[in-house]
Design an enzyme around this catalytic site. Sequence first.
Site, short mmCIF file in Angstrom:
data_model
loop_
_atom_site.label_atom_id
_atom_site.label_comp_id
_atom_site.label_asym_id
_atom_site.label_seq_id
_atom_site.Cartn_x
_atom_site.Cartn_y
_atom_site.Cartn_z
N GLU A 153 -5.20 -4.11 -1.79
CA GLU A 153 -6.63 -3.79 -1.74
C GLU A 153 -6.90 -2.48 -1.00
OE1 GLU A 153 -5.81 -7.05 1.38
OE2 GLU A 153 -5.04 -6.36 -0.54
N SER B 2 5.64 -6.69 4.57
CA SER B 2 6.25 -6.97 5.86
C SER B 2 7.13 -8.22 5.77
CB SER B 2 5.18 -7.19 6.92
OG SER B 2 4.50 -8.41 6.69
N PHE C 164 0.81 -1.22 0.00
CA PHE C 164 0.00 0.00 0.00
C PHE C 164 0.84 1.27 0.00
CE2 PHE C 164 0.80 -0.30 4.60
CZ PHE C 164 1.02 1.02 4.93
N CYS D 191 9.80 1.48 3.69
CA CYS D 191 10.79 0.52 4.14
C CYS D 191 12.17 1.14 4.28
CB CYS D 191 10.83 -0.70 3.22
SG CYS D 191 11.26 -0.30 1.51
N GLU E 79 9.40 -3.09 13.79
CA GLU E 79 9.15 -2.10 12.75
C GLU E 79 7.84 -1.38 13.08
OE1 GLU E 79 9.15 -1.69 7.91
OE2 GLU E 79 8.30 -3.51 8.78
#
Length: 488
Positions: free
Chosen positions: A176, A226, A149, A281, A381
Amino acid sequence: MEKLRNYINGQWVSSSATTYVNVVNPASQEVLAQVPSGTPADVDAAVQSSENAFATWKRLPAGKRIQYLFHLKRLLEENIDELSKTITLESGKTYAESKAEWVRAIENVENACGIPALMQGDFSEDISLGIDEYMIRQPLGVCACISPFNFPGMIPFWFLPYAIACGNTFIIKPSEKVPLTMTKVMELVAKLDLPAGVINMIHGGKSVVDGMLEHPGIKAVSFVGSSAIARYVYAKGAANGKRVQAQGGAKNPVIILSDADLDMTTQIVVDSVYGCAGQRCLAASTIITVGEHANFTESLVELSRKRSTGFGLDESVQMGPVITADSKTRVNSLIEKGIQEGGRLLLDGRDAKISGYEKGNFIQPTIIEDIPLHGEIAGTEIFGPVMSLVHINTIEEAIAYVNGNKYGNMACIFTSSGLHARRFRNEADAGNIGINIGVAAPVAQFPFSGWKESFFGDLHGQGKHAIEFFTQTKVVIERWLKEWTRKF
């Protein structure tokens, strides 16, 4: 309410799914559209279309394949404003961040246009008398991308242009949460007069992902997300005989030495931590000062406090919301966890109130100081606008801490010492290294590296790695007998 459709075989077609998910503007909670949950039947339809197209697409000379990319580059540039606005509406990032994302995406299209040279093989004449040996590169077949996303425009273009330029066909599954951006891109793809089935797009969630990982017609899968899901995608894809490149999460450390330039360093670090609301990231996460740090701490807090938060289409805004209400709840809970572990809250952004957007998923810049170096928060994270600020006495200890990180996506250092910078570059265990750089994002000519639990696979996105990933090598050894060869 618009119900999004799949793009298969050059046509917009409805999903066979009976359930739909709302696509929500994270700043206002406005429902922008509805996206189908997807089915394995959707996957099969896209794969069949891609397989049919591959039979002729792979035969088209590379010089002709890239002409479609030249056209796509022009269309992306002509529509960059609308595409950037779409990213902002569905992901929450600022308009400037969205536009910068498209600049990097277009950069990859440009780089892939060099495929006629990048894809060349090797030739050795007379490996034995009258015998030649050479290696050629050929496409794999149907390749697929499972996109996240946080960069709905850029990340698919780490893969798509290289895949089709090498002669493969391609299936995209956007997140989505942010399906509108790639829907707009497919509207541009429809203008390319590209052979039907070369590029397909399907929507959906886990059932579609599993369908892609299991389908025998898909030869390679590219993923960004992830680390937990990257590991799953890599394992399941490999178990089904596929090539997989799976980019995972990160906990990116930044070392600040006392000889670093104060103003430049703090500005760059703040931009790195809070860009895209920390949802990238390559976001700086753990800021490590070495030696004297009072002036750096004060400057980081002051600049962070001044960072404006709000709706991304407002030009005065520097940071938007996090993607969902669940994300906001998760980040807030991690901030609380950091406090419970003994961290000191220097800046608290949990009670953000944005006028006109009271329902938005906003968290303002947050700083937690002196978290335990081996506590839960130090290894998690956060994926939100939170800076963990820690102080270490020596560069040796700082590098040891960096290398103890289970992730290895990026590590940066700020210093005026070439000696320290070179040592860090050599010893830091991370795939992307920044020296006086806050976001070590490789340009298209270089691979987007990642080490340890930040990447699962062998070949990364972009650059020469992309050519390697999207082609398979064939070695040919041949002899053409002639009468004269018998004289030797």
